[in-house]
Design a protein around this motif. Structure first.
Motif, short mmCIF file in Angstrom:
data_model
loop_
_atom_site.label_atom_id
_atom_site.label_comp_id
_atom_site.label_asym_id
_atom_site.label_seq_id
_atom_site.Cartn_x
_atom_site.Cartn_y
_atom_site.Cartn_z
N ALA A 189 -5.05 4.93 6.86
CA ALA A 189 -3.89 5.75 6.50
C ALA A 189 -2.60 5.07 6.94
O ALA A 189 -1.60 5.06 6.22
N GLN A 190 -2.63 4.49 8.14
CA GLN A 190 -1.46 3.78 8.66
C GLN A 190 -1.11 2.58 7.77
O GLN A 190 0.05 2.37 7.41
N LEU A 191 -2.13 1.80 7.39
CA LEU A 191 -1.91 0.62 6.56
C LEU A 191 -1.36 1.00 5.19
O LEU A 191 -0.40 0.38 4.70
N LEU A 192 -1.93 2.02 4.55
CA LEU A 192 -1.44 2.45 3.25
C LEU A 192 0.00 2.97 3.35
O LEU A 192 0.81 2.77 2.45
N GLY A 193 0.32 3.64 4.46
CA GLY A 193 1.69 4.10 4.66
C GLY A 193 2.67 2.95 4.76
O GLY A 193 3.77 3.01 4.20
N ILE A 196 2.39 4.35 -5.24
CA ILE A 196 1.31 3.52 -5.77
C ILE A 196 1.23 2.24 -4.94
O ILE A 196 2.20 1.49 -4.84
N VAL A 197 0.07 2.00 -4.32
CA VAL A 197 -0.18 0.77 -3.58
C VAL A 197 -1.14 -0.08 -4.40
O VAL A 197 -2.30 0.32 -4.62
N ARG A 198 -0.67 -1.20 -4.90
CA ARG A 198 -1.50 -2.05 -5.75
C ARG A 198 -2.32 -3.00 -4.88
O ARG A 198 -1.83 -4.04 -4.43
N VAL A 199 -3.54 -2.61 -4.64
CA VAL A 199 -4.43 -3.35 -3.75
C VAL A 199 -5.86 -2.97 -4.09
O VAL A 199 -6.12 -1.86 -4.57
N TYR A 222 -7.99 1.82 -10.57
CA TYR A 222 -8.39 0.42 -10.75
C TYR A 222 -7.33 -0.49 -10.13
O TYR A 222 -6.19 -0.54 -10.57
N ARG A 223 -7.70 -1.17 -9.06
CA ARG A 223 -6.84 -2.10 -8.33
C ARG A 223 -5.58 -1.43 -7.78
O ARG A 223 -4.56 -2.08 -7.59
N HIS A 224 -5.65 -0.13 -7.52
CA HIS A 224 -4.52 0.53 -6.89
C HIS A 224 -4.98 1.82 -6.21
O HIS A 224 -6.05 2.35 -6.52
N ILE A 225 -4.18 2.29 -5.29
CA ILE A 225 -4.38 3.56 -4.60
C ILE A 225 -3.12 4.38 -4.79
O ILE A 225 -2.01 3.88 -4.54
N ARG A 226 -3.26 5.62 -5.23
CA ARG A 226 -2.09 6.50 -5.35
C ARG A 226 -2.05 7.45 -4.18
O ARG A 226 -3.04 8.11 -3.87
N LEU A 227 -0.92 7.50 -3.49
CA LEU A 227 -0.74 8.42 -2.38
C LEU A 227 -0.28 9.77 -2.94
O LEU A 227 0.75 9.86 -3.59
N CYS A 228 -1.09 10.80 -2.70
CA CYS A 228 -0.76 12.13 -3.20
C CYS A 228 0.37 12.76 -2.41
O CYS A 228 1.08 13.64 -2.92
#
Length: 208
Positions: A144-148, A159-162, A195-201
């Motif tokens: 959670a810290q890294l995505l933040g 949107i985190v493209r990873v 796909y190749r991304h994470i969306r933060l709600c």
């Protein structure tokens, strides 16, 4: 510029007009521990993971840097060898600033001196936070810290493209462990996997 530790898009464009950015593929080393510090780097696009590889291959993450961030100043100014490894995460475009270029930049804008000091302070604080998190946070909390942190540098902010493999690499855990941690965040309604991304709600804290 007095309150910032990274370059604006306008400043990045001005810098790119003076020196062509270098492209680094996903997983490519930008620098290794022990390299000479004859320049420091500015991230023009993408992300760079900064940390240290141990002899057994384990990676301790210190920071994930994004567009406008600087790194490598310590070795550049002190003359000591590089103290950390830096690896492109998902591909990155960087500009190397050597002494002749830095002199031109500081002649044109004395604010570069303060910017460099603030950048060094920011990186030190971030490194200390992440080292501390290795001791006291769970994998889910570290994720959670890294995505933040990465979301702060995202163009959209949510949107985190990873890829999951890249996240596992950055955290120094297995793909299975990462998948379980990401599943827990998704179950809490904090993220959605794509796909190749994470969306933060909703916003995740960049620091624990």
């Amino acid at each position: 510029m007095a309150e910032r530790s990274r370059l604006s898009m306008r400043e990045l464009a001005d810098l790119a007009a003076q020196r062509r950015p270098q492209e680094f593929a996903d997983g490519q080393f930008v620098q290794h521990q022990g390299d000479p510090g004859d320049a420091f780097w500015v991230v023009v696009d993408g992300h760079v993971a900064v940390g240290r590889y141990a002899e057994d291959g384990a990676f301790t993450l210190f920071a994930v840097l994004g567009t406008g961030d600087l790194f490598g100043e310590l070795a550049f100014f002190t003359g000591v060898p590089r103290q950390v490894d830096a690896v492109a995460s998902g591909g990155a475009a960087l500009i190397a600033i050597d002494r002749p270029l830095l002199r031109r930049l500081m002649t044109a804008d004395v604010g570069w001196a303060e910017l460099l000091l603030r950048s060094l302070s920011r990186q030190l604080a971030g490194a200390l936070d992440l080292i501390d998190s290795e001791r006291r946070l769970s994998t889910v909390e570290r994720l959670a810290q890294l995505l933040g942190v990465m979301a702060q540098d995202s163009a959209t902010g949510d949107i985190v493209r990873v890829t999951q493999q890249q996240l596992a690499h950055l955290l120094g855990v297995s793909r299975v462990t990462l998948g379980a941690a990401l599943g827990e965040l998704a179950g809490q309604g904090l993220v959605e996997r794509g796909y190749r991304h994470i969306r933060l709600c909703r916003p995740l804290p960049p620091r624990a």
